[in-house]
Design a protein around this motif. Structure first.
Motif, PDB file in Angstrom:
ATOM      1  N   GLN A  64      13.290   4.263  63.196  1.00  0.00           N
ATOM      2  CA  GLN A  64      14.479   3.446  62.939  1.00  0.00           C
ATOM      3  C   GLN A  64      14.106   1.968  62.935  1.00  0.00           C
ATOM      4  OE1 GLN A  64      18.411   4.282  64.851  1.00  0.00           O
ATOM      5  NE2 GLN A  64      18.194   2.233  65.689  1.00  0.00           N
ATOM      6  N   PHE A  65      14.513   1.285  61.853  1.00  0.00           N
ATOM      7  CA  PHE A  65      14.297  -0.155  61.727  1.00  0.00           C
ATOM      8  C   PHE A  65      15.641  -0.862  61.881  1.00  0.00           C
ATOM      9  CE2 PHE A  65      10.862   1.831  59.413  1.00  0.00           C
ATOM     10  CZ  PHE A  65       9.755   1.068  59.745  1.00  0.00           C
ATOM     11  N   SER A  66      15.646  -1.903  62.693  1.00  0.00           N
ATOM     12  CA  SER A  66      16.832  -2.746  62.848  1.00  0.00           C
ATOM     13  C   SER A  66      16.592  -4.044  62.093  1.00  0.00           C
ATOM     14  CB  SER A  66      17.107  -3.034  64.328  1.00  0.00           C
ATOM     15  OG  SER A  66      17.377  -1.833  65.025  1.00  0.00           O
ATOM     16  N   ASN A 114      25.847 -13.827  65.885  1.00  0.00           N
ATOM     17  CA  ASN A 114      26.951 -12.873  66.035  1.00  0.00           C
ATOM     18  C   ASN A 114      27.006 -11.830  64.914  1.00  0.00           C
ATOM     19  OD1 ASN A 114      28.023 -14.134  68.411  1.00  0.00           O
ATOM     20  ND2 ASN A 114      28.914 -15.732  67.111  1.00  0.00           N
ATOM     21  N   GLN A 115      26.090 -11.895  63.965  1.00  0.00           N
ATOM     22  CA  GLN A 115      26.116 -10.947  62.851  1.00  0.00           C
ATOM     23  C   GLN A 115      25.701  -9.556  63.328  1.00  0.00           C
ATOM     24  OE1 GLN A 115      22.778 -11.688  60.028  1.00  0.00           O
ATOM     25  NE2 GLN A 115      22.168 -13.313  61.456  1.00  0.00           N
ATOM     26  N   PRO A 116      26.180  -8.501  62.665  1.00  0.00           N
ATOM     27  CA  PRO A 116      25.794  -7.137  63.056  1.00  0.00           C
ATOM     28  C   PRO A 116      24.357  -6.841  62.628  1.00  0.00           C
ATOM     29  CG  PRO A 116      27.164  -7.063  61.099  1.00  0.00           C
ATOM     30  CD  PRO A 116      27.140  -8.508  61.536  1.00  0.00           C
ATOM     31  N   LEU A 117      23.879  -5.676  63.011  1.00  0.00           N
ATOM     32  CA  LEU A 117      22.540  -5.242  62.640  1.00  0.00           C
ATOM     33  C   LEU A 117      22.613  -4.128  61.593  1.00  0.00           C
ATOM     34  CD1 LEU A 117      20.698  -5.122  66.102  1.00  0.00           C
ATOM     35  CD2 LEU A 117      20.803  -7.004  64.455  1.00  0.00           C
ATOM     36  N   ILE A 118      21.611  -4.085  60.748  1.00  0.00           N
ATOM     37  CA  ILE A 118      21.499  -3.044  59.723  1.00  0.00           C
ATOM     38  C   ILE A 118      20.464  -2.029  60.187  1.00  0.00           C
ATOM     39  CG2 ILE A 118      20.771  -2.558  57.356  1.00  0.00           C
ATOM     40  CD1 ILE A 118      21.799  -5.307  56.576  1.00  0.00           C
ATOM     41  N   TYR A 119      20.815  -0.737  60.094  1.00  0.00           N
ATOM     42  CA  TYR A 119      19.903   0.330  60.477  1.00  0.00           C
ATOM     43  C   TYR A 119      19.302   0.968  59.222  1.00  0.00           C
ATOM     44  CZ  TYR A 119      21.280   0.297  65.405  1.00  0.00           C
ATOM     45  OH  TYR A 119      21.485  -0.063  66.711  1.00  0.00           O
ATOM     46  N   ILE A 167      19.444  -0.445  48.546  1.00  0.00           N
ATOM     47  CA  ILE A 167      18.098  -0.869  48.928  1.00  0.00           C
ATOM     48  C   ILE A 167      18.087  -2.381  49.108  1.00  0.00           C
ATOM     49  CG2 ILE A 167      15.654  -0.841  48.318  1.00  0.00           C
ATOM     50  CD1 ILE A 167      16.815   1.912  48.748  1.00  0.00           C
ATOM     51  N   VAL A 168      17.525  -2.837  50.227  1.00  0.00           N
ATOM     52  CA  VAL A 168      17.427  -4.273  50.494  1.00  0.00           C
ATOM     53  C   VAL A 168      15.959  -4.665  50.594  1.00  0.00           C
ATOM     54  CG1 VAL A 168      19.660  -4.466  51.646  1.00  0.00           C
ATOM     55  CG2 VAL A 168      17.618  -3.912  52.985  1.00  0.00           C
ATOM     56  N   LEU A 169      15.703  -5.941  50.343  1.00  0.00           N
ATOM     57  CA  LEU A 169      14.357  -6.501  50.433  1.00  0.00           C
ATOM     58  C   LEU A 169      14.341  -7.571  51.508  1.00  0.00           C
ATOM     59  CD1 LEU A 169      11.448  -6.928  49.031  1.00  0.00           C
ATOM     60  CD2 LEU A 169      12.569  -8.852  47.901  1.00  0.00           C
ATOM     61  N   THR A 170      13.324  -7.537  52.356  1.00  0.00           N
ATOM     62  CA  THR A 170      13.111  -8.597  53.348  1.00  0.00           C
ATOM     63  C   THR A 170      11.969  -9.463  52.844  1.00  0.00           C
ATOM     64  OG1 THR A 170      11.697  -7.058  54.565  1.00  0.00           O
ATOM     65  CG2 THR A 170      13.975  -7.279  55.301  1.00  0.00           C
ATOM     66  N   TYR A 224      10.320 -11.937  54.107  1.00  0.00           N
ATOM     67  CA  TYR A 224       9.241 -12.379  54.988  1.00  0.00           C
ATOM     68  C   TYR A 224       8.046 -11.424  54.959  1.00  0.00           C
ATOM     69  CZ  TYR A 224      11.737  -9.177  58.125  1.00  0.00           C
ATOM     70  OH  TYR A 224      12.387  -8.086  58.668  1.00  0.00           O
ATOM     71  N   ASN A 225       8.273 -10.171  54.541  1.00  0.00           N
ATOM     72  CA  ASN A 225       7.138  -9.247  54.396  1.00  0.00           C
ATOM     73  C   ASN A 225       7.153  -8.493  53.064  1.00  0.00           C
ATOM     74  OD1 ASN A 225       9.305  -7.567  54.807  1.00  0.00           O
ATOM     75  ND2 ASN A 225       8.477  -6.575  56.639  1.00  0.00           N
ATOM     76  N   ASN A 226       8.149  -8.809  52.205  1.00  0.00           N
ATOM     77  CA  ASN A 226       8.268  -8.177  50.882  1.00  0.00           C
ATOM     78  C   ASN A 226       8.272  -6.650  50.972  1.00  0.00           C
ATOM     79  OD1 ASN A 226       8.598 -10.369  49.173  1.00  0.00           O
ATOM     80  ND2 ASN A 226       6.405 -10.722  48.962  1.00  0.00           N
ATOM     81  N   ARG A 227       9.039  -6.135  51.913  1.00  0.00           N
ATOM     82  CA  ARG A 227       9.191  -4.691  52.047  1.00  0.00           C
ATOM     83  C   ARG A 227      10.642  -4.297  51.771  1.00  0.00           C
ATOM     84  NH1 ARG A 227       5.620  -2.876  57.397  1.00  0.00           N
ATOM     85  NH2 ARG A 227       3.584  -3.553  56.575  1.00  0.00           N
ATOM     86  N   THR A 228      10.800  -3.063  51.331  1.00  0.00           N
ATOM     87  CA  THR A 228      12.134  -2.572  50.983  1.00  0.00           C
ATOM     88  C   THR A 228      12.591  -1.539  52.003  1.00  0.00           C
ATOM     89  OG1 THR A 228      11.167  -0.898  49.518  1.00  0.00           O
ATOM     90  CG2 THR A 228      11.805  -3.007  48.535  1.00  0.00           C
ATOM     91  N   TYR A 229      13.892  -1.512  52.229  1.00  0.00           N
ATOM     92  CA  TYR A 229      14.491  -0.583  53.181  1.00  0.00           C
ATOM     93  C   TYR A 229      15.812  -0.069  52.603  1.00  0.00           C
ATOM     94  CZ  TYR A 229      11.342  -3.072  56.387  1.00  0.00           C
ATOM     95  OH  TYR A 229      10.249  -3.650  56.980  1.00  0.00           O
ATOM     96  N   LYS A 230      16.115   1.169  52.912  1.00  0.00           N
ATOM     97  CA  LYS A 230      17.398   1.748  52.520  1.00  0.00           C
ATOM     98  C   LYS A 230      18.373   1.617  53.679  1.00  0.00           C
ATOM     99  CE  LYS A 230      19.616   6.011  50.934  1.00  0.00           C
ATOM    100  NZ  LYS A 230      19.410   7.438  50.566  1.00  0.00           N
ATOM    101  N   ILE A 231      19.577   1.115  53.407  1.00  0.00           N
ATOM    102  CA  ILE A 231      20.583   0.937  54.448  1.00  0.00           C
ATOM    103  C   ILE A 231      21.207   2.290  54.771  1.00  0.00           C
ATOM    104  CG2 ILE A 231      22.757  -0.171  55.076  1.00  0.00           C
ATOM    105  CD1 ILE A 231      22.070  -2.451  53.228  1.00  0.00           C
ATOM    106  N   ASN A 232      21.030   2.750  56.011  1.00  0.00           N
ATOM    107  CA  ASN A 232      21.626   4.006  56.462  1.00  0.00           C
ATOM    108  C   ASN A 232      22.912   3.796  57.254  1.00  0.00           C
ATOM    109  OD1 ASN A 232      18.351   4.696  56.573  1.00  0.00           O
ATOM    110  ND2 ASN A 232      19.620   6.319  55.722  1.00  0.00           N
ATOM    111  N   ASP A 233      23.027   2.639  57.886  1.00  0.00           N
ATOM    112  CA  ASP A 233      24.247   2.371  58.656  1.00  0.00           C
ATOM    113  C   ASP A 233      24.282   0.892  59.020  1.00  0.00           C
ATOM    114  OD1 ASP A 233      26.633   2.764  59.889  1.00  0.00           O
ATOM    115  OD2 ASP A 233      25.837   3.807  61.649  1.00  0.00           O
TER     116      ASP A 233
END
Length: 677
Positions: free
Chosen positions: A390-392, A369-374, A319-322, A324-333
């Motif tokens: 899907q969130f990038s 050049n960094q990859p994106l998290i889905y 689980i990651v936190l962003t 700028y909006n204090n929301r959490t997301y689970k990394i799927n890929d």
């Protein structure tokens, strides 16, 4: 009228009143308003009692010689009158006595300022004062939770549009509501049972019919009250992780490990014997100050060839936190073939991630050049609309939450974290008072509660408990005191176990590179078993060339026999998929007790002795042995336990397990069963 004519008229009068009473009851059930019937039912009982009294009084004045017919009936009714009067008098005395006792107990409780659920006291141990982490919720009698059904003509399938069109008439509904697309909850009762609103949609009329159903009882409103407190926590600027809320404005910093500890609360509203209560407890969340991009750079520098595979193993599922909006997301890929310069479609057209974050969040992305998290989430629509969203995400803006394996293995760091996360009872009480202060001094939070007729009171419930005497822990040949801290693990590792199962035929499966770990395990097990009273034979050693799941599965299928007692798998590192595959084989396909060990724990010479002692104790329990017991004051008792597991990845499946002792005076023989529910 006298004699039989008067008797007949009284019976007819009674019958007519009973018919009226029945018809009145049927009408009230149809109305659905079953929360104010006490007065009417009391009047019906009173009228019925008066008719019966009139009937008995008339019979007292009738003088007929007793025979076998009507005179016998009248004589029986006279006798019933005497018995009935005695019964009513006795019942009234008992009711008065119970009311007097109840009033006395309530007076004692209110005088001492205590909360007594049952007023039942024990006799063992000593009496202690206990404070509960519950805050009382009081309700406004002029308000409630009223249930309405909402229908749209012509019908509308989209939940989003239903909510939108109903919000157009929000002021007419009192301004406060909860609507899920079908059911509407209001804190007020509308004037009419059917309320109709008209909305204009594309030059056509949309009719919204709101039909009153019932007033919800308090015990049926706990889900709504929990939603209200979620809104309260959002007003207080708390960040939600699962069902817990955390305060990002007061982090505790651990600079050496680049970690943050966020304080927070976990709350739950429910109805108890003391009324409506809010349970509030302290919770903490660990966040990493390093961004996900920094972690990816470290992995790339460590292993360039297997960088992508290592990154997925480390990050997917976390689980990651962003911020700028204090929301959490689970990394799927992790998408390595895209970067922030890639474009995606928004309402105004196409834009890149770099331009989007600069325009909408005023954030300049440094590494293009960094990859994106889905991250994939399910939409909150009805099941037919339940598509995945899907969130990038940009790794540079994401922060990992929770404890990683390298953090858990660092005992010094874990002790430092424990200084923040392990709180004393006094600290919990202070945190509870702080929570009440934050809610009571925030006007927006008070408005949310007051609009539904709720108010929070800070009367920390004080109850009287019992502190039991120190128990004696009984081993095979000795017994020791559990002490006040109930810490006796050092005695469990040095005394002979209560019931020992000797290990004569067993298997060890390990990688060829982990031969030293397997040897250390076997040597230390032989040393530990001497003091524990357990005899151990040499196992069947199986070496694997490759660290692959199918290699472990094939080794288990080829080598497990019906005579084997237990199989031990030594794995090079910790992986959930490998562990699940091993347990599936050993629990379902070839049922046999199993023990999975991380090889790293067997290579630390300073801790290997204590680690192996605990492993031996676990293995003895899995084989049906017992480590210790306590004295049970009663005989012929069965102890039962039940637990449930809810798979977070598949919410439709849950497992319930029931376990109990099955032998008289022997609490070590266990019967258990698990079922899918």
């Amino acid at each position: 009228m006298s004699g039989r004519g008067n008797l007949l008229s009284l019976f007819n009068k009674n019958a007519r009143n009973m018919e009226k009473s029945i018809s009145s009851e049927d009408h009230e059930i149809d109305s659905g308003l079953d929360f104010d019937n006490s007065g009417s039912s009391g009047e019906r009982l009173l009228s019925g009692h008066n008719i019966e009294t009139d009937l008995i009084t008339t019979l007292q004045n009738v003088n007929i010689s007793v025979g076998r017919g009507r005179a016998k009936l009248i004589d029986t009714l006279k006798t019933y009158d005497d018995t009935s009067n005695q019964f009513i008098t006795t019942e009234a005395k008992e009711n008065n006595t119970e009311k007097t006792k109840g009033a006395e107990l309530e007076a004692i409780a209110s005088h001492n300022g205590l909360f007594f659920p049952d007023l039942i006291y024990g006799s063992k141990g000593s009496s202690v004062d206990i404070y509960c982490n519950y805050l009382k919720l009081t309700t406004d009698e002029s308000k409630g939770v009223y249930n309405y059904e909402v229908r749209f003509f012509p019908p509308i399938d989209s939940v989003h549009l239903r909510i939108k069109y109903l919000n157009d008439h929000k002021d007419k509904l009192g301004g406060t509501k909860t609507f899920d697309g079908n059911t509407l909850y209001l804190p007020i009762l509308l004037p009419n049972k059917m309320t109709v609103f008209i909305s204009k949609v594309d030059d056509a009329e949309l009719q919204i019919r709101i039909l009153y159903k019932k007033k919800e009882e308090m015990r049926n409103c706990t889900q709504l009250y929990n939603i209200l407190f979620d809104r309260v926590m959002k007003v207080l600027n708390y960040v939600k992780f699962d069902r817990k809320q955390y305060d990002p404005s007061r982090p505790k910093i651990i600079p050496l490990a680049k970690l943050e500890v966020w304080p927070g609360y976990v709350t739950a509203v429910d109805e108890y014997k003391g009324g409506l209560m809010l349970c509030c407890d302290v919770s903490h969340r660990i966040l990493c100050q390093k961004t996900v991009l920094e972690m990816l750079v470290d992995l790339y520098q460590q292993n360039v060839e297997h960088y992508q595979e290592s990154a997925r193993k480390m990050l997917v599922g976390n689980i990651v936190l962003t911020r700028y909006n204090n929301r959490t997301y689970k990394i799927n890929d992790i998408c390595f073939d895209q970067n922030p310069t890639c474009q995606f479609k928004i309402k105004t057209g196409w834009t890149s991630y770099v331009e989007y974050y600069k325009q909408y969040h005023n954030i300049i992305i440094k590494d293009v050049n960094q990859p994106l998290i889905y991250s994939i989430k399910k939409s909150r629509g009805i099941p037919a609309e339940g598509e995945h969203i899907q969130f990038s995400l940009i790794p540079e803006l994401c922060y990992l939450t929770g404890l990683r394996d390298e953090v858990r293995s660092d005992n010094k760091l874990m002790r430092e974290i424990a200084t923040f996360t392990r709180v004393s009872p006094n600290q919990r009480q202070m945190a509870l008072n702080k929570f009440y202060e934050n809610v009571s001094k925030t006007p927006a939070a008070q408005e949310i509660l007051n609009s539904w007729g709720l108010s929070l009171t800070n009367n920390s419930n004080k109850i009287i408990g019992r502190q039991m005497d120190i128990e004696q822990i009984c081993f095979s040949k000795t017994s020791v005191s559990a002490e006040r801290s109930a810490e006796f693990s050092k005695h469990a590792a040095t005394n002979e176990m209560l019931k020992v199962v000797h290990l004569s035929k067993w298997i060890i499966i390990h990688l060829r590179n982990d031969t030293k770990a397997a040897t250390n395990l076997l040597d230390n097990m032989k040393q530990a078993c001497k003091s524990l009273g357990m005899n151990i034979s040499n196992p069947t050693m199986i070496s694997l060339d490759r660290d692959r799941i199918d290699a472990y599965i094939q080794a288990l299928r080829r080598n497990i026999t019906i005579n084997d007692q237990i199989v031990v798998c030594i794995c090079h590192n910790s992986r959930d998929d490998r562990y699940a595959a091993i347990k599936k084989i050993c629990c379902s396909e070839i049922p046999i007790p199993s023990q999975v060990i991380n090889a790293k724990t067997l290579l630390n010479d300073l801790k290997i002795r204590s680690v192996v002692q605990k492993i031996v104790l676990q293995m003895n329990c899995k084989l049906g042995g017992s480590l210790w017991t306590v004295k049970i004051p009663f005989k012929n008792v069965m102890i039962c336990g039940i637990d449930s597991y809810h798979d977070p990845s598949n919410r439709g499946n849950s497992v319930a397990e029931f376990i109990s002792t099955r032998a008289q005076n022997n609490l070590q023989k266990i019967w258990g069963r698990s079922d899918n529910v």
